[in-house]
Design an enzyme around this catalytic site. Structure first.
Site, PDB file in Angstrom:
ATOM      1  N   CYS A   2      11.087  14.085  13.167  1.00  0.00           N
ATOM      2  CA  CYS A   2      10.043  13.499  12.459  1.00  0.00           C
ATOM      3  C   CYS A   2       8.734  13.368  13.065  1.00  0.00           C
ATOM      4  CB  CYS A   2      10.625  12.051  12.021  1.00  0.00           C
ATOM      5  SG  CYS A   2      12.126  11.837  11.494  1.00  0.00           S
ATOM      6  N   TRP A  76      12.763  14.363   9.316  1.00  0.00           N
ATOM      7  CA  TRP A  76      13.956  15.189   9.629  1.00  0.00           C
ATOM      8  C   TRP A  76      15.172  14.496   9.390  1.00  0.00           C
ATOM      9  CZ3 TRP A  76      17.573  16.049  13.672  1.00  0.00           C
ATOM     10  CH2 TRP A  76      18.276  17.118  14.088  1.00  0.00           C
ATOM     11  N   ASN A 102      10.323   7.210  13.288  1.00  0.00           N
ATOM     12  CA  ASN A 102      10.966   8.434  13.993  1.00  0.00           C
ATOM     13  C   ASN A 102      12.230   7.786  14.688  1.00  0.00           C
ATOM     14  OD1 ASN A 102       8.724   9.669  13.019  1.00  0.00           O
ATOM     15  ND2 ASN A 102       8.064  10.041  14.930  1.00  0.00           N
ATOM     16  N   GLU A 489      17.956  33.505  28.088  1.00  0.00           N
ATOM     17  CA  GLU A 489      16.668  33.255  27.190  1.00  0.00           C
ATOM     18  C   GLU A 489      16.660  34.142  26.008  1.00  0.00           C
ATOM     19  OE1 GLU A 489      14.991  30.615  26.702  1.00  0.00           O
ATOM     20  OE2 GLU A 489      13.308  31.316  26.046  1.00  0.00           O
ATOM     21  N   HIS A 512      35.298  40.920  31.660  1.00  0.00           N
ATOM     22  CA  HIS A 512      36.534  39.883  31.532  1.00  0.00           C
ATOM     23  C   HIS A 512      36.643  39.073  30.114  1.00  0.00           C
ATOM     24  CE1 HIS A 512      36.705  39.943  35.829  1.00  0.00           C
ATOM     25  NE2 HIS A 512      35.342  40.071  35.956  1.00  0.00           N
ATOM     26  N   LYS A 611      11.201  20.789  17.237  1.00  0.00           N
ATOM     27  CA  LYS A 611      10.413  21.542  18.460  1.00  0.00           C
ATOM     28  C   LYS A 611      10.934  20.343  19.506  1.00  0.00           C
ATOM     29  CE  LYS A 611       7.356  23.288  21.103  1.00  0.00           C
ATOM     30  NZ  LYS A 611       7.980  24.797  21.488  1.00  0.00           N
TER      31      LYS A 611
HETATM   32  O1  M6R Z   1      10.693  20.203  25.346  1.00  0.00           O
HETATM   33  P1  M6R Z   1      11.740  20.570  26.136  1.00  0.00           P
HETATM   34  O2  M6R Z   1      11.354  21.625  26.990  1.00  0.00           O
HETATM   35  O3  M6R Z   1      12.346  19.634  26.675  1.00  0.00           O
HETATM   36  O4  M6R Z   1      12.911  21.311  24.790  1.00  0.00           O
HETATM   37  C1  M6R Z   1      14.031  21.493  25.350  1.00  0.00           C
HETATM   38  C2  M6R Z   1      14.849  22.599  24.019  1.00  0.00           C
HETATM   39  O5  M6R Z   1      14.974  21.561  23.115  1.00  0.00           O
HETATM   40  C3  M6R Z   1      13.836  23.520  23.716  1.00  0.00           C
HETATM   41  O6  M6R Z   1      13.661  24.538  24.891  1.00  0.00           O
HETATM   42  C4  M6R Z   1      14.582  24.401  22.897  1.00  0.00           C
HETATM   43  O7  M6R Z   1      15.902  24.907  23.218  1.00  0.00           O
HETATM   44  C5  M6R Z   1      13.685  25.437  22.195  1.00  0.00           C
HETATM   45  N1  M6R Z   1      13.734  25.595  20.802  1.00  0.00           N
HETATM   46  C6  M6R Z   1      13.633  26.774  22.754  1.00  0.00           C
HETATM   47  O8  M6R Z   1      13.047  27.765  22.182  1.00  0.00           O
END
Ligand code: M6R
Length: 616
Positions: A2, A76, A102, A489, A512, A611
Site C-alpha cells: 500500500c 494492496w 498500510n 536472477e 541430477h 515493490k
Molecule cells: O527492497 P528489497 O531489496 O529488500 O526487496 C527484496 C525483494 O522483495 C525484491 O528484490 C524482489 O524480489 C524484486 N521484485 C525483484 O525483482
C-alpha cells in the site's frame, strides 16, 4: 504494497498534487485507490477498485470539492478482496474520522467483535475500518485526535503506518508508524506525509523520518514528533538528494527499461567517489564506521536478504571469500528467525535491501541485534528503516528504483559488495595495495565496456532470443560459480515480468534432476563466459544439445566454441571473473523485458507483486 500520501497546504486545492504523489507510489503494487478531503461540510471520500485512473474517472464523473487538506491511498489487499468497499480511506461509522493505513492489524477480528457489541457498524472486510472506529470511539472520550490515535494503537498488535484526520480538528493530521515506513515532508507551502520520499519530491525535499512506535501531529508550518511514551522529540530534518526527475520515466516506455539503461551511471555513482587509488583501497562514508582493527576482528560474515537482493548477497559472500579470505554464509532473511542461536560476537551480518523496508529483512536485522550481533546494511534508500537501524551502512546511490522488477539496484549492490570485499581484503592484509589498485582499475575499466551492452548488435540478438522465449511455457537458467547467482536472477526476472516459469540452477546440478525436462521444446539459458567453470559449462551445453534442447548461450564476444553449441547467442564483453556478473546480468534483464513486452505484460507492475514487501 500500500501507498500513502497526505497533504496540508497553505492555500489552493491540494487534491491533484496528492493524486500526483500517489502515482509515484504505483510501483509498490496495488489493487484499488482512494482519496479523502476535508471540506466545510465535513469529510468527503472517493475510492475505487482498480488503477488510479479508475479513481480519476470517478472524480471526473462525480467531482471532488477543492480542499487544502487531503489524504490518499493505494491498497494492496490483505484483509478482504479488492473491491470498492474495501478500498481506503476508511471512515468510522459516523463519517467523522478518516484513516489510511498500510500494514496488518493482527488482532482485528477480536477488536471488531468488541466494537460490534458496542453497536459499531462495519461496511468493509478490512482491519483498517476496525482501527478507525477504535480511534473515533476513543476520540469521543478524550477529545484529542492525537490521544485517540495513541490509545487505539496501544490496543492493536501488528504493523502499521497510518494517517488520520478528524472533522473535529481540521487543519491537522495525526500520523504513526510501526514496522511500515512513513515520512513527513516539510515544505514552504505545506506539511505532508507519505510512504516514501519520491511521492513528495514534487512538493519538498526536506523530511522528518518517523521511528517505530512514534506518532506525530502535522499542522501547517509545524510537525511535532512524539516518542512511544508520548513525549515530544526533536527530529533532525533529512534533506533528500534525489531529484523529482529521477523518479520519472524521462521518455522511456517503462521504468524498468530506463533503470536497465541507467546501470552504467550507477557504476559511477556507487563506486567512483569511493576509490582510494594510491592505497588500492576504498573509502566508505562515515556511516560505514568500521575501522581496520574491527574488520580484522570478525572471523565470519553472514549475508541476508530477500529476492533479487538475496542473489547479490550470494555474490557478496563469494567475493568476500575470494578477496578477503573470509568465510561466510548466505541466508534467506525470512528463515533466520528460526535458526539456532549461535555466538554472534565474531560475526558481521550484512543485510542487503534496495528499499530498506522489506519486513523479512528488517525482522532478521533486529533478531541479529537481539542476539548480540552487528549489522552492516547495504541499501539504496537513505532514511529507510534499514539505513537507520543498521549499526553500519553502505548506501548504493542508485537513485530511486521504481520498476517492481529490480535491476539497477542489483547492479549497485554487487558493485558495493565488490568494494566491500576490497576494503575488508585490504584491512585483513590479504590484498596488497597493488592488488587493490588492480581491482579498482578493473572496475573503472568496466564503464566503457558496458556501453557495448546497449549497442544495436546485442539488442538484435536479445530480440531474436526473446521472440523464441516468448513462445515457451518453461525454461532453465544455468550457471556455475559467480554466474550461478546470475542464473537465479535471470530466472527470477523472467518469471516476475513475463509469468513464464523459469528456474535457476547451478549447471552441475542439471543432470541430477532437471535434465528430465529437456526435449526439443525446452530451452536452457546458459551463462558460459570465460572463467574457472568454462569447460564444465561446455559439457553441460553438450548434454542439453544431446537431448535436442534449445540453447540460448550468453558468452564472450567471438567465442566460437560456445557458438557451435547454441541456437541463440548473446555475446558480451569479457571482463575479470569477479566483474563478469555485472556484465552478464544486463542482457538477461533485457531478455526478460523483451519477452514481457512481446507478451503484453504489465512490466512495471507485474501481477501480484509489490515493490517493497512490508509484511512478513
Ligand atoms: O527492497 P528489497 O531489496 O529488500 O526487496 C527484496 C525483494 O522483495 C525484491 O528484490 C524482489 O524480489 C524484486 N521484485 C525483484 O525483482
Amino acid at each position: 504494497m500500500c501507498g500513502i500520501v497526505a497533504a496540508l497546504a497553505r492555500e489552493g486545492n491540494i487534491g491533484p498534487e496528492v493524486i500526483s504523489g500517489l502515482k509515484t507510489l504505483e510501483y509498490r503494487g496495488y489493487d484499488s485507490a482512494g482519496i479523502a478531503v476535508m471540506t466545510d461540510d465535513g469529510i468527503l471520500v472517493r475510492r475505487k477498485m482498480g488503477k488510479i485512473r479508475a479513481l480519476e474517472s470517478e472524480l471526473a464523473a462525480n467531482g471532488l470539492p477543492p480542499s487544502s487538506q487531503a489524504l490518499a491511498h493505494t491498497r494492496w489487499a490483505t484483509h478482504g478482496v479488492p473491491a470498492d468497499r474495501n478500498a481506503h480511506p476508511h471512515t468510522d461509522d459516523n463519517g467523522k474520522v478518516v484513516v489510511v493505513h498500510n500494514g496488518i492489524i493482527e488482532n482485528y477480528a477480536e477488536l471488531r467483535a468488541e466494537l460490534q457489541q458496542r453497536g459499531h457498524q462495519f461496511r468493509s472486510d478490512t482491519d483498517t475500518e476496525v482501527l478507525v472506529n477504535l480511534i473515533a470511539s476513543n476520540l469521543r472520550q478524550s477529545g484529542s485526535l492525537h490521544a485517540a490515535v495513541r490509545q487505539a494503537l496501544s490496543q492493536v498488535h501488528g504493523a502499521y503506518a497510518i494517517v488520520a484526520m478528524s472533522e473535529c480538528e481540521p487543519g491537522r493530521f495525526v500520523v504513526a508508524r510501526m514496522d511500515s515506513p512513513l515520512v513527513v515532508g516539510l515544505g514552504a507551502d505545506g506539511t505532508y506525509a507519505a510512504s516514501d520520499m519520491p511521492a513528495l519530491l514534487h512538493l519538498t525535499r526536506d523530511f522528518l523520518i518517523l521511528e517505530n512506535g512514534e506518532t506525530a501531529v502535522l499542522e501547517l508550518d509545524h510537525c511535532q514528533v512524539y516518542d512511544p511514551a508520548g513525549q515530544p522529540v526533536d527530529r533532525v530534518v533529512t534533506r533528500c538528494d534525489w531529484t523529482p526527475e529521477q523518479a520519472e520515466k524521462g521518455g522511456y516506455p517503462h521504468f524498468m527499461l530506463k533503470e536497465i539503461e541507467e546501470q552504467p551511471d550507477v557504476l559511477a555513482r556507487t563506486a567512483f567517489d569511493r576509490f582510494h587509488d594510491s592505497e588500492g583501497d576504498v573509502d566508505f562514508e562515515a556511516t560505514f564506521a568500521l575501522d581496520d582493527a574491527e574488520l580484522r576482528y570478525f572471523s565470519r560474515l553472514r549475508f541476508m536478504a530477500m529476492g533479487t537482493s538475496l542473489h547479490s548477497a550470494m555474490l557478496g559472500q563469494m567475493m568476500l571469500a575470494e578477496l578477503a579470505r573470509l568465510p561466510g554464509e548466505t541466508l534467506n532473511a525470512s528463515e533466520f528467525l528460526y535458526s539456532p542461536e549461535l555466538k554472534e560476537t565474531d560475526a558481521l551480518t550484512v543485510i542487503i535491501s534496495q528499499s530498506g523496508e522489506t519486513a523479512d529483512s528488517l525482522r532478521a536485522m533486529r533478531e541479529v541485534k537481539r542476539r548480540g550481533g552487528r549489522v552492516l546494511g547495504v541499501c539504496n534508500v537513505q532514511g529507510s528503516t534499514l539505513a537507520r537501524e543498521a549499526d553500519h551502512l553502505i548506501l548504493t546511490h542508485c537513485g530511486p528504483e521504481v520498476g517492481v522488477a529490480s535491476t539497477k539496484a542489483f547492479f549497485g549492490q554487487i558493485t558495493a559488495l565488490y568494494l566491500l570485499a576490497i576494503r575488508i581484503g585490504r584491512a585483513r592484509r590479504v590484498l596488497a595495495p597493488s592488488a587493490g589498485r588492480q581491482l579498482l582499475a578493473a572496475l573503472r575499466g568496466l564503464r566503457p565496456k558496458l556501453d557495448i551492452l546497449f549497442g544495436a548488435e546485442l539488442k538484435a540478438a536479445v530480440e531474436q532470443a526473446a521472440d523464441y522465449l516468448a513462445s515457451v511455457n518453461s525454461c532453465l537458467f544455468l550457471g556455475r560459480g559467480f554466474n550461478f547467482p546470475i542464473a537465479l536472477e535471470g530466472a527470477l526476472k523472467l518469471k516476475e515480468i513475463s509469468y513464464i516459469h523459469a528456474e535457476g540452477y547451478p549447471a552441475g546440478e542439471m543432470k541430477h534432476g532437471p535434465i528430465a525436462l529437456i526435449d526439443a521444446q525446452f530451452p536452457v539459458i546458459a551463462l558460459a563466459t570465460p572463467g574457472r567453470t568454462y569447460e564444465k559449462m561446455i559439457s553441460n551445453l553438450q548434454e542439453v544439445r544431446a537431448r535436442e534442447g534449445k540453447v540460448i548461450a550468453l558468452c564472450a564476444q567471438g567465442d566460437e566454441r560456445i557458438a557451435r553449441e547454441a541456437d541463440f547467442l548473446l555475446q558480451v564483453p569479457e571482463v575479470s571473473e569477479l566483474l563478469q556478473p555485472l556484465v552478464n546480468v544486463i542482457p538477461l534483464q533485457q531478455l526478460s523485458y523483451q519477452v514481457a513486452l512481446k507478451l503484453g505484460r504489465d512490466i512495471d507492475q507485474p501481477r501480484n507483486l509489490a515493490k517493497s514487501v512490508t509484511v512478513e
